[in-house]
Design a protein around this motif. Structure first.
Motif, short mmCIF file in Angstrom:
data_model
loop_
_atom_site.label_atom_id
_atom_site.label_comp_id
_atom_site.label_asym_id
_atom_site.label_seq_id
_atom_site.Cartn_x
_atom_site.Cartn_y
_atom_site.Cartn_z
N ILE A 42 0.85 -1.19 0.00
CA ILE A 42 0.00 0.00 0.00
C ILE A 42 0.88 1.24 0.00
O ILE A 42 1.73 1.41 0.88
CB ILE A 42 -0.93 0.02 1.23
CG1 ILE A 42 -1.84 -1.21 1.23
CG2 ILE A 42 -1.77 1.30 1.26
CD1 ILE A 42 -2.73 -1.31 2.44
N GLN A 43 0.70 2.08 -0.99
CA GLN A 43 1.42 3.34 -1.09
C GLN A 43 0.44 4.46 -0.75
O GLN A 43 -0.60 4.60 -1.40
CB GLN A 43 1.99 3.54 -2.51
CG GLN A 43 2.92 2.41 -2.95
CD GLN A 43 4.14 2.30 -2.07
OE1 GLN A 43 4.73 3.30 -1.67
NE2 GLN A 43 4.52 1.07 -1.76
N ALA A 44 0.76 5.24 0.28
CA ALA A 44 -0.18 6.27 0.75
C ALA A 44 0.54 7.60 0.95
O ALA A 44 1.72 7.64 1.27
CB ALA A 44 -0.82 5.83 2.07
N LYS A 45 -0.22 8.68 0.74
CA LYS A 45 0.33 10.03 0.88
C LYS A 45 -0.66 10.89 1.66
O LYS A 45 -1.85 10.91 1.37
CB LYS A 45 0.60 10.64 -0.49
CG LYS A 45 1.22 12.04 -0.43
CD LYS A 45 1.49 12.58 -1.81
CE LYS A 45 2.12 13.97 -1.74
NZ LYS A 45 2.38 14.52 -3.10
N THR A 134 3.33 2.83 4.94
CA THR A 134 4.32 3.35 5.86
C THR A 134 3.65 4.28 6.87
O THR A 134 2.85 5.13 6.50
CB THR A 134 5.42 4.11 5.10
OG1 THR A 134 6.02 3.24 4.16
CG2 THR A 134 6.46 4.67 6.05
N ALA A 135 3.97 4.12 8.14
CA ALA A 135 3.42 4.99 9.18
C ALA A 135 3.96 6.41 9.00
O ALA A 135 5.16 6.60 8.76
CB ALA A 135 3.77 4.46 10.55
N GLN A 136 3.09 7.39 9.11
CA GLN A 136 3.48 8.78 8.94
C GLN A 136 3.01 9.61 10.13
O GLN A 136 1.93 9.37 10.68
CB GLN A 136 2.88 9.35 7.65
CG GLN A 136 3.31 8.59 6.40
CD GLN A 136 2.70 9.16 5.14
OE1 GLN A 136 2.98 10.29 4.74
NE2 GLN A 136 1.83 8.37 4.50
N THR A 137 3.81 10.58 10.50
CA THR A 137 3.50 11.42 11.65
C THR A 137 2.60 12.59 11.26
O THR A 137 2.82 13.24 10.23
CB THR A 137 4.79 11.98 12.28
OG1 THR A 137 5.62 10.90 12.68
CG2 THR A 137 4.48 12.85 13.50
N VAL A 138 1.59 12.84 12.09
CA VAL A 138 0.73 14.01 11.94
C VAL A 138 0.75 14.78 13.26
O VAL A 138 0.45 14.21 14.32
CB VAL A 138 -0.72 13.64 11.60
CG1 VAL A 138 -1.58 14.89 11.48
CG2 VAL A 138 -0.77 12.83 10.32
N THR A 139 1.16 16.03 13.22
CA THR A 139 1.12 16.86 14.42
C THR A 139 -0.19 17.65 14.42
O THR A 139 -0.62 18.16 13.39
CB THR A 139 2.32 17.82 14.49
OG1 THR A 139 2.36 18.62 13.29
CG2 THR A 139 3.61 17.04 14.61
#
Length: 316
Positions: A42-45, A134-139
Motif C-alpha cells: 500500500i502506497q499512501a500520501k 508506511t506509518a506517517q506522523t501528523v502533528t
C-alpha cells in the motif's frame, strides 16, 4: 597515552548513544519495528502533516494488487500509545486507488491497513501479516475557544479572560500575554480544568493593550494562540438620552451616536450598562446640563437598556 585517549573517546560516544536511546520513548520504537517488519503493498500520501484541532486529515494512494472493493482501514496511534486503533475505513476503487479522511485530536502516527494476505498455496496456513502503508506522523495543534471581547477594569479590578483549550485535558498551562512596545509579555498563567476550561487575570495590563492567550505545546499537541481582545478602563459618569432626528453638530448621524461637549467628532466610546455593552460614535454636542457627561441617541440608549438620566460606565 594514545590508547587511553581512544578509550575515553569511546566511553563518551557510548554514553551519548545511551542517553539518546533513553530519550526515545520505548513505545515509539515498538511501533516503528512493528511497521518495518511488514511488507507493504500500500502506497499512501498525506495531504498535510500538520493540522489544527478538528481539521480533517486525508490520506490517499494505491493498494495494488488489492482487489477492487477490498476494505482498507485508516489506523492511528497517539504519541506514547502502545497499539493502533481504527479511525475510518474505505474500499479500493477499480483502478486500485483509495482515499480516506478522519479528524485527529492529538499528535500521532497514521497508516492505512489492508486485509490479511491470502495463503500463497492451497492448504497453506493463513498468515497473520497484513499489508500496510508506511506509518506517517501528523502533528495536531491545540485550539482555543475564547470570546474576543473587551477586558474591562472597573474600580481597579480587571474582568477575567475565560475560555477552553481543546482537546479538553486538565493540568495544561495557558498564558495571557499583552502587547507592549512591539513585544508580547506574560501577564498571568493558569492550568486548565477537567474540561479544558481556564480563567486568566490581566495583572499589570495597561489601558488599550492588545491581549492574546497562548499554549506552548506538549507531546499531545503543538502550540496554539488566539487574540483575546483589548483592555478597557471604565469610568462611571452621568448620561441622559435624546432623539437625534434633527441635524447634528458634527454634520453626520451615527447609528449608535452620542453627544459630548469636548471630544472630537468621530471619537469612539464604549459604554456599559447592566451587563450590556455598545460602542458609540461622537456625532453631536451636549448635554448642556450641569453634572452630565453624555447624551446618548435613541439607538445607543435602547442597546444599553438605558432610560432617563443616570450613571453609565464609559471608556472615556
Amino acid at each position: 597515552m594514545r590508547p587511553k585517549l581512544k578509550t575515553r573517546t569511546s566511553r563518551r560516544i557510548y554514553a551519548a548513544t545511551f542517553a539518546l536511546m533513553l530519550a526515545i520513548p520505548a513505545t515509539a520504537v515498538a511501533l516503528t519495528v512493528a511497521h518495518n517488519d511488514t511488507q507493504s503493498a500500500i502506497q499512501a500520501k498525506l495531504n498535510r502533516h500538520h493540522v489544527s484541532y478538528g481539521q480533517p486529515v486525508t490520506i490517499s494512494g494505491t493498494a495494488a494488487p488489492a482487489r477492487p472493493g477490498q476494505r482498507l482501514t485508516l489506523e492511528y496511534a497517539a504519541a506514547g500509545a502502545t497499539h493502533w486503533r481504527p479511525l475510518a475505513w474505505t474500499r479500493v476503487r477499480r483502478n486500485g486507488h483509495f482515499r480516506v479522511a478522519a479528524r485527529l485530536r492529538r499528535t500521532g502516527l497514521v497508516k492505512v491497513q489492508g486485509p490479511a494476505i491470502a495463503p500463497s498455496a492451497p492448504g497453506a496456513l493463513p498468515t497473520a501479516t497484513a499489508a500496510a502503508s508506511t506509518a506517517q506522523t501528523v502533528t495536531v495543534a491545540a485550539k482555543f475557544h475564547v470570546a474576543e471581547q473587551s477586558v474591562s477594569q472597573v474600580d481597579g479590578h480587571w474582568s477575567p479572560v475565560r475560555g477552553k483549550l481543546l482537546p479538553a485535558v486538565s493540568g495544561r498551562f495557558v498564558r495571557l500575554e499583552g502587547l507592549s512596545h512591539g513585544r508580547w509579555r506574560l501577564l498571568s498563567r493558569a492550568r486548565t480544568g477537567a474540561h479544558g476550561g481556564f480563567g486568566l487575570q490581566a495583572k499589570g495590563a495597561s489601558p488599550g493593550q492588545q491581549l492574546r492567550v497562548r499554549f506552548r505545546g506538549d507531546r499531545l499537541n503543538t502550540p496554539s494562540r488566539k487574540a483575546a481582545g483589548q483592555t478597557i478602563v471604565f469610568h462611571e459618569s452621568i448620561a441622559s438620552w435624546y432623539n437625534d432626528a434633527g441635524n447634528t453638530a458634527c454634520g453626520f448621524h451615527a447609528f449608535y451616536g452620542v453627544a459630548n461637549t469636548s471630544l472630537p467628532c468621530g471619537t469612539k466610546v464604549v459604554f456599559r450598562n447592566g451587563g450590556r455593552e455598545v460602542t458609540a460614535t461622537v456625532d453631536d454636542r451636549g448635554p448642556f446640563v450641569g453634572g452630565r457627561t453624555w447624551d446618548l441617541n435613541q439607538n445607543t440608549a435602547a442597546a444599553l437598556g438605558f432610560g432617563g438620566v443616570g450613571p453609565v460606565l464609559s471608556s472615556r
